[in-house]
Design a protein around this motif. Sequence first.
Motif, PDB file in Angstrom:
ATOM      1  N   PRO A  49     108.902  39.824-108.653  1.00  0.00           N
ATOM      2  CA  PRO A  49     108.526  40.610-109.836  1.00  0.00           C
ATOM      3  C   PRO A  49     109.019  42.050-109.732  1.00  0.00           C
ATOM      4  CG  PRO A  49     106.625  40.270-108.413  1.00  0.00           C
ATOM      5  CD  PRO A  49     107.737  39.460-107.834  1.00  0.00           C
ATOM      6  N   THR A  50     109.757  42.487-110.729  1.00  0.00           N
ATOM      7  CA  THR A  50     110.248  43.864-110.769  1.00  0.00           C
ATOM      8  C   THR A  50     109.451  44.719-111.749  1.00  0.00           C
ATOM      9  OG1 THR A  50     111.875  43.268-112.465  1.00  0.00           O
ATOM     10  CG2 THR A  50     112.580  43.143-110.164  1.00  0.00           C
ATOM     11  N   PHE A  51     108.660  44.068-112.589  1.00  0.00           N
ATOM     12  CA  PHE A  51     107.907  44.795-113.610  1.00  0.00           C
ATOM     13  C   PHE A  51     106.673  43.974-113.961  1.00  0.00           C
ATOM     14  CE2 PHE A  51     106.878  45.829-118.024  1.00  0.00           C
ATOM     15  CZ  PHE A  51     106.912  47.217-118.015  1.00  0.00           C
ATOM     16  N   ILE A  52     105.494  44.578-113.814  1.00  0.00           N
ATOM     17  CA  ILE A  52     104.237  43.894-114.127  1.00  0.00           C
ATOM     18  C   ILE A  52     103.404  44.822-115.000  1.00  0.00           C
ATOM     19  CG2 ILE A  52     102.170  42.769-113.212  1.00  0.00           C
ATOM     20  CD1 ILE A  52     103.660  42.511-110.526  1.00  0.00           C
ATOM     21  N   SER A  53     102.973  44.325-116.151  1.00  0.00           N
ATOM     22  CA  SER A  53     102.168  45.175-117.015  1.00  0.00           C
ATOM     23  C   SER A  53     101.159  44.332-117.784  1.00  0.00           C
ATOM     24  CB  SER A  53     103.052  45.951-118.005  1.00  0.00           C
ATOM     25  OG  SER A  53     103.651  45.063-118.933  1.00  0.00           O
ATOM     26  N   ILE A 100     100.177  49.065-120.049  1.00  0.00           N
ATOM     27  CA  ILE A 100      99.697  49.592-118.772  1.00  0.00           C
ATOM     28  C   ILE A 100     100.449  48.888-117.648  1.00  0.00           C
ATOM     29  CG2 ILE A 100      97.673  49.848-117.286  1.00  0.00           C
ATOM     30  CD1 ILE A 100      96.008  49.780-119.921  1.00  0.00           C
ATOM     31  N   HIS A 101     101.106  49.651-116.797  1.00  0.00           N
ATOM     32  CA  HIS A 101     101.909  49.103-115.712  1.00  0.00           C
ATOM     33  C   HIS A 101     101.112  49.125-114.410  1.00  0.00           C
ATOM     34  CE1 HIS A 101     104.937  49.618-118.722  1.00  0.00           C
ATOM     35  NE2 HIS A 101     104.937  50.940-118.625  1.00  0.00           N
ATOM     36  N   PHE A 102     101.424  48.170-113.542  1.00  0.00           N
ATOM     37  CA  PHE A 102     100.795  48.130-112.219  1.00  0.00           C
ATOM     38  C   PHE A 102     101.775  48.713-111.208  1.00  0.00           C
ATOM     39  CE2 PHE A 102      98.249  45.112-114.550  1.00  0.00           C
ATOM     40  CZ  PHE A 102      96.971  45.357-114.065  1.00  0.00           C
ATOM     41  N   ILE A 103     101.362  49.804-110.592  1.00  0.00           N
ATOM     42  CA  ILE A 103     102.248  50.597-109.739  1.00  0.00           C
ATOM     43  C   ILE A 103     102.007  50.278-108.273  1.00  0.00           C
ATOM     44  CG2 ILE A 103     102.955  52.938-109.125  1.00  0.00           C
ATOM     45  CD1 ILE A 103     101.708  53.782-111.870  1.00  0.00           C
ATOM     46  N   LYS A 104     103.084  49.994-107.559  1.00  0.00           N
ATOM     47  CA  LYS A 104     102.978  49.703-106.132  1.00  0.00           C
ATOM     48  C   LYS A 104     102.877  50.998-105.345  1.00  0.00           C
ATOM     49  CE  LYS A 104     104.933  46.664-102.646  1.00  0.00           C
ATOM     50  NZ  LYS A 104     106.008  45.706-102.328  1.00  0.00           N
ATOM     51  N   HIS A 105     101.989  51.017-104.361  1.00  0.00           N
ATOM     52  CA  HIS A 105     101.780  52.207-103.541  1.00  0.00           C
ATOM     53  C   HIS A 105     103.014  52.466-102.694  1.00  0.00           C
ATOM     54  CE1 HIS A 105      99.900  54.933-100.629  1.00  0.00           C
ATOM     55  NE2 HIS A 105      98.908  55.053-101.484  1.00  0.00           N
ATOM     56  N   GLU A 106     103.334  53.743-102.490  1.00  0.00           N
ATOM     57  CA  GLU A 106     104.514  54.107-101.712  1.00  0.00           C
ATOM     58  C   GLU A 106     104.451  53.527-100.301  1.00  0.00           C
ATOM     59  OE1 GLU A 106     107.339  55.543-102.481  1.00  0.00           O
ATOM     60  OE2 GLU A 106     106.723  55.647-104.575  1.00  0.00           O
ATOM     61  N   ARG A 107     103.256  53.493 -99.721  1.00  0.00           N
ATOM     62  CA  ARG A 107     103.109  52.936 -98.381  1.00  0.00           C
ATOM     63  C   ARG A 107     103.490  51.464 -98.367  1.00  0.00           C
ATOM     64  NH1 ARG A 107      97.118  52.544 -96.430  1.00  0.00           N
ATOM     65  NH2 ARG A 107      97.210  50.955 -98.064  1.00  0.00           N
ATOM     66  N   ASP A 108     103.146  50.744 -99.447  1.00  0.00           N
ATOM     67  CA  ASP A 108     103.469  49.324 -99.527  1.00  0.00           C
ATOM     68  C   ASP A 108     104.965  49.108 -99.693  1.00  0.00           C
ATOM     69  OD1 ASP A 108     100.760  49.118 -99.439  1.00  0.00           O
ATOM     70  OD2 ASP A 108     100.514  48.796-101.584  1.00  0.00           O
ATOM     71  N   LYS A 109     105.646  50.017-100.379  1.00  0.00           N
ATOM     72  CA  LYS A 109     107.092  49.914-100.520  1.00  0.00           C
ATOM     73  C   LYS A 109     107.761  50.069 -99.152  1.00  0.00           C
ATOM     74  CE  LYS A 109     107.201  51.716-105.261  1.00  0.00           C
ATOM     75  NZ  LYS A 109     107.643  52.827-106.126  1.00  0.00           N
ATOM     76  N   ALA A 166      96.167  46.245-103.233  1.00  0.00           N
ATOM     77  CA  ALA A 166      96.011  46.238-104.694  1.00  0.00           C
ATOM     78  C   ALA A 166      96.900  47.305-105.330  1.00  0.00           C
ATOM     79  CB  ALA A 166      94.553  46.482-105.063  1.00  0.00           C
ATOM     80  N   ARG A 167      97.591  46.957-106.386  1.00  0.00           N
ATOM     81  CA  ARG A 167      98.380  47.935-107.129  1.00  0.00           C
ATOM     82  C   ARG A 167      97.477  48.742-108.064  1.00  0.00           C
ATOM     83  NH1 ARG A 167     104.426  45.791-108.603  1.00  0.00           N
ATOM     84  NH2 ARG A 167     104.828  44.667-106.648  1.00  0.00           N
ATOM     85  N   LYS A 168      97.933  49.918-108.394  1.00  0.00           N
ATOM     86  CA  LYS A 168      97.148  50.811-109.242  1.00  0.00           C
ATOM     87  C   LYS A 168      97.632  50.736-110.696  1.00  0.00           C
ATOM     88  CE  LYS A 168      95.859  55.656-109.830  1.00  0.00           C
ATOM     89  NZ  LYS A 168      96.008  57.042-109.309  1.00  0.00           N
ATOM     90  N   PRO A 169      96.733  50.467-111.640  1.00  0.00           N
ATOM     91  CA  PRO A 169      97.134  50.525-113.053  1.00  0.00           C
ATOM     92  C   PRO A 169      97.556  51.945-113.429  1.00  0.00           C
ATOM     93  CG  PRO A 169      95.035  49.377-112.792  1.00  0.00           C
ATOM     94  CD  PRO A 169      95.335  50.033-111.487  1.00  0.00           C
ATOM     95  N   SER A 170      98.562  52.059-114.282  1.00  0.00           N
ATOM     96  CA  SER A 170      99.111  53.380-114.615  1.00  0.00           C
ATOM     97  C   SER A 170      98.111  54.282-115.317  1.00  0.00           C
ATOM     98  CB  SER A 170     100.371  53.221-115.474  1.00  0.00           C
ATOM     99  OG  SER A 170     100.087  52.472-116.654  1.00  0.00           O
TER     100      SER A 170
END
Length: 205
Positions: free
Chosen positions: A180-184, A193-202, A151-155
């Motif tokens: 998708p390069t940008f999801i809000s 509010i942006h949905f941020i991908k976790h560094e581990r997932d990147k 799950a991505r984290k809302p900003s």
Amino acid sequence: MDWEALTDLQLILKDNENAVILVSPAPIFGVKLIEAVQRIFTWFGHPLMVDAENWMAHPGSAYALMNLFRHPKTPHNFIILSGDVHYSFVYDIKLKGRKNSPNIWQITSSGIKNEFPTTLLDWFDRLNRWLYAPWSPLNWFTKRRGMWVSARKPSNASRGERLMNHSGIGLVILNEQGQPTFISQISDPKNPIHFIKHERDKQFE
């Protein structure tokens, strides 16, 4: 769609080199705890009390959907756009143990007006993360046990929050490959509010 219609869909998508955008009113990959609660109410004969319309509540359709995503010739980039729930979230999904796993995104936007009861959603959100953490044995009882769901984290989220309880309109920007390069979620145009991908997932990519 029943399992026969989903099987026909799989044949249409087979060997398709283009990215796919699938619009599903209810999320295909929803919040596991909320789906479990819906299953309990359905078992007691009260599905309408909890709006039990999630795909995993229907064994035939769920089986066909999982086969669609696991098929080796499924499109490499697969986006699912959903709503029909009163909160927003974004999942990045991969198949476990597959180097050539398709990239799957479940992007769910809340309605323009309706919101989930704040305190109740907060409890569901946190309990879901505790009960269905990656190491939890409860995952083996779900139909998605062969999939890695992050799950991505809302900003604007506090620690541990992954569900966003704001009505609004979702915005998704795709690149040329259909990723998708940008999801809000836009509830306030001046402060989306942006949905941020976790560094581990990147790193997983």
